[in-house]
Design a protein around this motif. Sequence first.
Motif, PDB file in Angstrom:
ATOM      1  N   TYR A 184       0.842  -1.206   0.000  1.00 40.97           N
ATOM      2  CA  TYR A 184       0.000   0.000   0.000  1.00 40.97           C
ATOM      3  C   TYR A 184       0.877   1.256   0.000  1.00 40.97           C
ATOM      4  N   TYR A 185       1.923   1.245   0.815  1.00 41.83           N
ATOM      5  CA  TYR A 185       2.849   2.383   0.871  1.00 41.83           C
ATOM      6  C   TYR A 185       3.494   2.616  -0.501  1.00 41.83           C
ATOM      7  N   LEU A 186       3.937   1.546  -1.125  1.00 38.26           N
ATOM      8  CA  LEU A 186       4.569   1.682  -2.437  1.00 38.26           C
ATOM      9  C   LEU A 186       3.573   2.198  -3.472  1.00 38.26           C
ATOM     10  N   LYS A 187       2.388   1.651  -3.474  1.00 40.44           N
ATOM     11  CA  LYS A 187       1.372   2.047  -4.445  1.00 40.44           C
ATOM     12  C   LYS A 187       1.034   3.528  -4.335  1.00 40.44           C
ATOM     13  N   THR A 188       0.966   4.030  -3.104  1.00 37.49           N
ATOM     14  CA  THR A 188       0.536   5.415  -2.894  1.00 37.49           C
ATOM     15  C   THR A 188       1.685   6.407  -2.847  1.00 37.49           C
ATOM     16  N   GLN A 189       2.892   5.952  -2.480  1.00 38.32           N
ATOM     17  CA  GLN A 189       4.004   6.878  -2.316  1.00 38.32           C
ATOM     18  C   GLN A 189       5.133   6.666  -3.324  1.00 38.32           C
ATOM     19  N   LYS A 190       5.331   5.425  -3.768  1.00 37.73           N
ATOM     20  CA  LYS A 190       6.436   5.121  -4.682  1.00 37.73           C
ATOM     21  C   LYS A 190       5.925   4.124  -5.719  1.00 37.73           C
ATOM     22  N   PRO A 191       5.044   4.594  -6.603  1.00 35.36           N
ATOM     23  CA  PRO A 191       4.276   3.686  -7.458  1.00 35.36           C
ATOM     24  C   PRO A 191       5.083   2.877  -8.462  1.00 35.36           C
ATOM     25  N   HIS A 192       6.335   3.222  -8.684  1.00 27.47           N
ATOM     26  CA  HIS A 192       7.158   2.446  -9.620  1.00 27.47           C
ATOM     27  C   HIS A 192       7.965   1.363  -8.897  1.00 27.47           C
ATOM     28  N   SER A 193       7.705   1.190  -7.605  1.00 30.66           N
ATOM     29  CA  SER A 193       8.423   0.204  -6.794  1.00 30.66           C
ATOM     30  C   SER A 193       7.621  -1.089  -6.675  1.00 30.66           C
ATOM     31  N   LYS A 194       8.265  -2.113  -6.131  1.00 28.04           N
ATOM     32  CA  LYS A 194       7.638  -3.434  -6.054  1.00 28.04           C
ATOM     33  C   LYS A 194       8.030  -4.147  -4.774  1.00 28.04           C
ATOM     34  N   MET A 195       7.137  -5.015  -4.305  1.00 27.32           N
ATOM     35  CA  MET A 195       7.364  -5.829  -3.109  1.00 27.32           C
ATOM     36  C   MET A 195       7.386  -7.302  -3.524  1.00 27.32           C
ATOM     37  N   ILE A 196       8.425  -8.038  -3.099  1.00 29.13           N
ATOM     38  CA  ILE A 196       8.520  -9.474  -3.353  1.00 29.13           C
ATOM     39  C   ILE A 196       8.571 -10.198  -2.011  1.00 29.13           C
ATOM     40  N   VAL A 197       7.718 -11.201  -1.840  1.00 25.21           N
ATOM     41  CA  VAL A 197       7.699 -12.010  -0.623  1.00 25.21           C
ATOM     42  C   VAL A 197       8.224 -13.393  -0.966  1.00 25.21           C
ATOM     43  N   LEU A 198       9.355 -13.770  -0.386  1.00 22.94           N
ATOM     44  CA  LEU A 198       9.936 -15.099  -0.555  1.00 22.94           C
ATOM     45  C   LEU A 198       9.504 -15.943   0.637  1.00 22.94           C
ATOM     46  N   ASP A 199       8.808 -17.036   0.372  1.00 25.63           N
ATOM     47  CA  ASP A 199       8.179 -17.789   1.461  1.00 25.63           C
ATOM     48  C   ASP A 199       8.726 -19.207   1.557  1.00 25.63           C
ATOM     49  N   SER A 200       8.909 -19.658   2.802  1.00 29.45           N
ATOM     50  CA  SER A 200       9.320 -21.041   3.063  1.00 29.45           C
ATOM     51  C   SER A 200       8.123 -21.968   3.195  1.00 29.45           C
ATOM     52  N   LYS A 201       6.935 -21.488   2.785  1.00 34.22           N
ATOM     53  CA  LYS A 201       5.698 -22.267   2.893  1.00 34.22           C
ATOM     54  C   LYS A 201       4.920 -22.181   1.581  1.00 34.22           C
ATOM     55  N   ASP A 202       4.088 -23.183   1.367  1.00 35.44           N
ATOM     56  CA  ASP A 202       3.124 -23.140   0.266  1.00 35.44           C
ATOM     57  C   ASP A 202       1.751 -22.695   0.753  1.00 35.44           C
ATOM     58  N   VAL A 203       1.515 -22.847   2.044  1.00 38.89           N
ATOM     59  CA  VAL A 203       0.214 -22.536   2.632  1.00 38.89           C
ATOM     60  C   VAL A 203       0.435 -21.655   3.850  1.00 38.89           C
ATOM     61  N   PHE A 204      -0.397 -20.624   3.997  1.00 40.09           N
ATOM     62  CA  PHE A 204      -0.257 -19.747   5.157  1.00 40.09           C
ATOM     63  C   PHE A 204      -1.626 -19.279   5.640  1.00 40.09           C
ATOM     64  N   SER A 205      -1.655 -18.681   6.807  1.00 38.08           N
ATOM     65  CA  SER A 205      -2.900 -18.267   7.453  1.00 38.08           C
ATOM     66  C   SER A 205      -3.649 -17.236   6.610  1.00 38.08           C
ATOM     67  N   LYS A 206      -4.950 -17.444   6.442  1.00 41.20           N
ATOM     68  CA  LYS A 206      -5.823 -16.529   5.691  1.00 41.20           C
ATOM     69  C   LYS A 206      -5.363 -16.340   4.247  1.00 41.20           C
ATOM     70  N   GLN A 207      -4.786 -17.391   3.678  1.00 41.29           N
ATOM     71  CA  GLN A 207      -4.145 -17.279   2.369  1.00 41.29           C
ATOM     72  C   GLN A 207      -5.099 -16.795   1.284  1.00 41.29           C
ATOM     73  N   LYS A 208      -6.275 -17.412   1.184  1.00 44.12           N
ATOM     74  CA  LYS A 208      -7.204 -17.019   0.122  1.00 44.12           C
ATOM     75  C   LYS A 208      -7.648 -15.570   0.273  1.00 44.12           C
ATOM     76  N   LEU A 209      -7.849 -15.141   1.527  1.00 45.52           N
ATOM     77  CA  LEU A 209      -8.265 -13.761   1.762  1.00 45.52           C
ATOM     78  C   LEU A 209      -7.165 -12.784   1.385  1.00 45.52           C
ATOM     79  N   PHE A 210      -5.943 -13.094   1.794  1.00 42.84           N
ATOM     80  CA  PHE A 210      -4.822 -12.214   1.440  1.00 42.84           C
ATOM     81  C   PHE A 210      -4.640 -12.158  -0.077  1.00 42.84           C
ATOM     82  N   GLN A 211      -4.637 -13.307  -0.719  1.00 47.35           N
ATOM     83  CA  GLN A 211      -4.348 -13.319  -2.150  1.00 47.35           C
ATOM     84  C   GLN A 211      -5.438 -12.624  -2.957  1.00 47.35           C
ATOM     85  N   ALA A 212      -6.683 -12.744  -2.482  1.00 46.82           N
ATOM     86  CA  ALA A 212      -7.765 -12.014  -3.163  1.00 46.82           C
ATOM     87  C   ALA A 212      -7.577 -10.513  -3.003  1.00 46.82           C
TER      88      ALA A 212
END
Length: 413
Positions: free
Chosen positions: A193-221
Motif C-alpha cells: 500500500y505504501y509503495l502504491k501510494t508513495q512510490k508507485p514504480h516500486s515493487k514488493m517481493i515475498v519469498l516464502d518457506s511455505k506453500d500454505v499460510f494463514s488466511k491465504q485465500k483472503l490475502f491473495q484475493a
Amino acid sequence: MKRRALIGTVLAAPFIARAQPAPRVVVVGGGFGGATAARFLRRADARIEVVLVEPNSTFVACPFSNEVIAGERDIAAQLFGYRGVAMSGVRVVQSTVTAIHPDRRSVAFGDNLLPYDRLILSPGIDIAWNALPGYDEAAAERMPHAWKAGEQTLLLRRQLEAMPDGGVVVMCSPANPYRCPPGPYERASLIAYYLKTQKPHSKMIVLDSKDVFSKQKLFQAAWKALYPDHLEWVSLSDGGRVTRIDPATNTFETDFGSHKADVANVIPPQRAGAIATAAGVADRTGWCPIDPVTFESKLQPNVHVIGDAAIAGAMPKSAFAANAQAKVCADAVAALLAGNAPEEPRLINTCYSLVAPGDAISIAGVYRPVNGQLADIEGAGGSTPLNATTEQRAKEAEYADAWFQTITRETFG
C-alpha cells in the motif's frame, strides 16, 4: 506514588524472607501474557503475592506495528508502561532475571534470590540467530527483521522512506512455527500500500518457506484486487525458500536463484525467549511443551509457560492468544495454590490483519484440551468471507482497533 518509586521499593525489599504466609507467584515477562497473568492472579485471589519481573520500563506492542512501518501510525501509539499493573496490587520489579532454579523454586537477580510457590514465564520469542545462514545480529542492522517492535520497526520504516521510487523491497518469511502466523502477509500488504501510494514504480517481493499460510485465500484475493502491480508472492514450491542471506549486498539466495533488494526485511526462524531454555522448560524444538489445562511445563513442575513461547497445539502464537492463555493460567494457578483442581478451559483466539488502512480481514478459533494438546473445536470460529463487502471489511478494521484498545487497557491499565 510514582511508578519509579514503587519499583525502587520493590527492588530494595528482602525477597528471601517471607513477610506473610500468603503464597507468592513470580511472573517473568511483562507483555500481553505476563502482565495480564499478573493482574488476573490478583483478581482471582487477592491473598496471593504477585511479583512481575520485566527489564524494560516501557512495553512496545507488536500488533499494529506494521502500520508504523508503512507510515500510517506513530510508534508512540505502541508504547505502554506498568503504572496500571502496579496500581492493581502487583509488585513490579524492573530488572533482568539472571537465572531460574526450579529445584529451589527461586528466581535469581544477580546474587539475590526471589523464592516462589509458582512461577509463570511469558518470555516471548527470541530470534534464532544464524539459523538462517548469513543472518546474525549485525546483519539485522542492515536487513531488519522488525519482529520485535521498537527500534527495528523504525529502522525498516526509515529504509522504506529513503528508498528511491522504482526500488525493490524483498521480504522472506520463515517456516512454521513463529510469532503471529499472518503477520508477514499483513506487513507485505501494508508495504505494498505504501509503495502504491508513495512510490508507485516500486515493487514488493515475498519469498516464502511455505506453500500454505494463514488466511491465504483472503490475502491473495486482496492482493489481486489492490496490488496486482506492486506485490509478488513466491511460494516454497516456486523457489521461495531462502537458504542464505548476504547482508553486504542485500541479497537473498534461494534454491532457484537470488534476489537483490533495495530494502530487505528478513523474518528469520525463532524460538522461545532465552530464559525458557535457562529454566529448563524448552525442549529440542526451542519451544515449551505445556499442560493445556494449567499451562504448567511438562518439563519442570510448578513452572507455567504462556504466550508465544508455549507449544499450544492448534492455538497460534499471537497477542490475543497470550492474553487468553494468561487468564486461564491465572485461574489455574489460583486453584492449585488453594488446593483445588483447575477447570478444563475453553480458549478463543482472533487474528485481525490489515490489507490496507481501514480494510481488514480476520480469522477466529476456539480451542479445548484434547489428548494433552489444545485442539480446535470443530464448527467453532470462522473467518472473513471471501465475498465480504468493502463496508464489512471496514468494520473488521474497526473491530481490530477496538480489540487493541481493549487488550492494552486490560493488560496495562
